[in-house]
Design a protein around this motif. Sequence first.
Motif, PDB file in Angstrom:
ATOM      1  N   ASP A 149       0.854  -1.180   0.000  1.00 19.16           N
ATOM      2  CA  ASP A 149       0.000   0.000   0.000  1.00 19.16           C
ATOM      3  C   ASP A 149       0.892   1.232   0.000  1.00 19.16           C
ATOM      4  OD1 ASP A 149      -1.657   2.190   0.758  1.00 19.16           O
ATOM      5  OD2 ASP A 149      -3.109   0.813   1.635  1.00 19.16           O
ATOM      6  N   ARG A 206       0.010   3.841   2.811  1.00 20.74           N
ATOM      7  CA  ARG A 206       0.425   3.477   4.172  1.00 20.74           C
ATOM      8  C   ARG A 206       1.886   3.055   4.255  1.00 20.74           C
ATOM      9  NH1 ARG A 206      -4.622  -0.245   6.365  1.00 20.74           N
ATOM     10  NH2 ARG A 206      -6.264   1.331   6.141  1.00 20.74           N
ATOM     11  N   LYS A 207       2.551   2.896   3.093  1.00 21.45           N
ATOM     12  CA  LYS A 207       3.922   2.387   3.064  1.00 21.45           C
ATOM     13  C   LYS A 207       3.998   1.052   3.809  1.00 21.45           C
ATOM     14  CE  LYS A 207       5.789   5.796   0.768  1.00 21.45           C
ATOM     15  NZ  LYS A 207       6.387   5.597  -0.582  1.00 21.45           N
ATOM     16  N   GLU A 208       3.104   0.156   3.452  1.00 25.46           N
ATOM     17  CA  GLU A 208       2.969  -1.095   4.206  1.00 25.46           C
ATOM     18  C   GLU A 208       2.954  -2.298   3.268  1.00 25.46           C
ATOM     19  OE1 GLU A 208      -0.221  -2.894   7.423  1.00 25.46           O
ATOM     20  OE2 GLU A 208      -1.005  -1.862   5.653  1.00 25.46           O
ATOM     21  N   TRP A 209       3.826  -3.287   3.563  1.00 29.33           N
ATOM     22  CA  TRP A 209       3.794  -4.584   2.902  1.00 29.33           C
ATOM     23  C   TRP A 209       3.009  -5.545   3.778  1.00 29.33           C
ATOM     24  CZ3 TRP A 209       5.877  -5.611  -1.913  1.00 29.33           C
ATOM     25  CH2 TRP A 209       6.766  -4.674  -2.433  1.00 29.33           C
ATOM     26  N   ARG A 210       2.139  -6.346   3.168  1.00 28.05           N
ATOM     27  CA  ARG A 210       1.406  -7.346   3.943  1.00 28.05           C
ATOM     28  C   ARG A 210       0.956  -8.479   3.032  1.00 28.05           C
ATOM     29  NH1 ARG A 210      -2.655  -3.467   2.895  1.00 28.05           N
ATOM     30  NH2 ARG A 210      -4.654  -4.361   2.218  1.00 28.05           N
TER      31      ARG A 210
END
Length: 413
Positions: free
Chosen positions: A366, A369-373
């Motif tokens: 994302d 959000r600077k988010e890996w998931r």
Amino acid sequence: MKASSSAAASAYGGGCGGGQDVRLDGRIWRNLPAGLVDRVLALLPPGEFFRLRVVCKRWYSLLFSDSFLEASLRLSPRRQWLAFFLLSSLSTSSAVAAAAATAVPLLPALILDPATSTWLRLPLASFLPPGFSAAAADAGIICFISDAPGPKTVLLCNPLSKLVAHLPPTPLPRLYPSVGFTAGPSSLSLILAGDDLISPFAVKNLTAECFHADGATGFYSPWSTVSQLPRLCNPDPARLVFSAATFYCMSSSPFAVLAYDVAGNVWSKIQAPMRRFLRSPSLAARGSSAVLLIAAVEKSKLSVPRSVRVWSLQPCAKAWAEVERMPPEIYRQFSEAEGGRGFEAVGHGDILGVTIKGSTDVILFDFGRKEWRWAPPFPFSSSTSGELRGFAYEPRLATPAVGLIDSSSLSFQ
């Protein structure tokens, strides 16, 4: 409209203080102007709208109302969904030949809503013929191409309204070409590139052909725009991505990015970053004005750690800038799951999805959000083992661009 008012009250009435279930007076709903009710319905997510269509005949018929569909186009929030199709675990050429010979019915599209981390199932076999595979998607339309080698037949489908448009067959025979598709409110462009069948037993990457239709200007060009591909290129057959009036695709051996200027009808090559150390590179679009390159970087020197990196093509269309790198802990998990088999990427707005070849695992990034998931586990079982191929999909009740082609519509069952 007694039934509809009580059902609507149940649907929109909610609990409030003390956990009590408060229902609005049915007389209020019964007297709401029809235009206001339609506006509320146009704002609903597609799944909620289809569930509420059973309330009454009028609501059921809204899918065939031009005024309601126009309101839905204007008011419905844009959703950054990803559509995945299960591919055979066979090699590409073998899989295509087997599908063409057996005419296997289309498996459902598997929709991932990154905002809620939920999977949805979208059946297609009831209104699409067998022997076709998903090849591209844009603006609520999924493009399917015939599996059989030879002149290609292309179908443009809105899976929500079940509206299907049949394009005329391509004049040039191909095996498994790269496909690019883009659609606007009143226009569409489709490109098929490479895998020219020069004989029943041989293919070469020689040409590309385009289909254009523009309702605003009246321009209509059915496969009459043919261009020569650059020399010594090998387009990736997965897909072409579209950004700023240009289609882009990967070319292998050596790695490069091919760019097709739609207006100029010309191809060019763009050098990939760190191309000597890239593994499994693929392209994805971020919105309508950014092209991303996603690849594993594997360099023997310890000064450059192994990782999965994301680059963005700069406005000059000649240079790349690194914008993201998979964190070490996430990369270790990803590397174990991928096992060197390779991967592909698909982008939709601020969401980037990466699928692993030979697996149904999906990892998401994302940008906001600077988010890996990791996406939730793949929930649907199938007798066919294989891998997922992803496409950017925005659910829309109406897709005016499909109307530019002679089309047929089947009602919902």
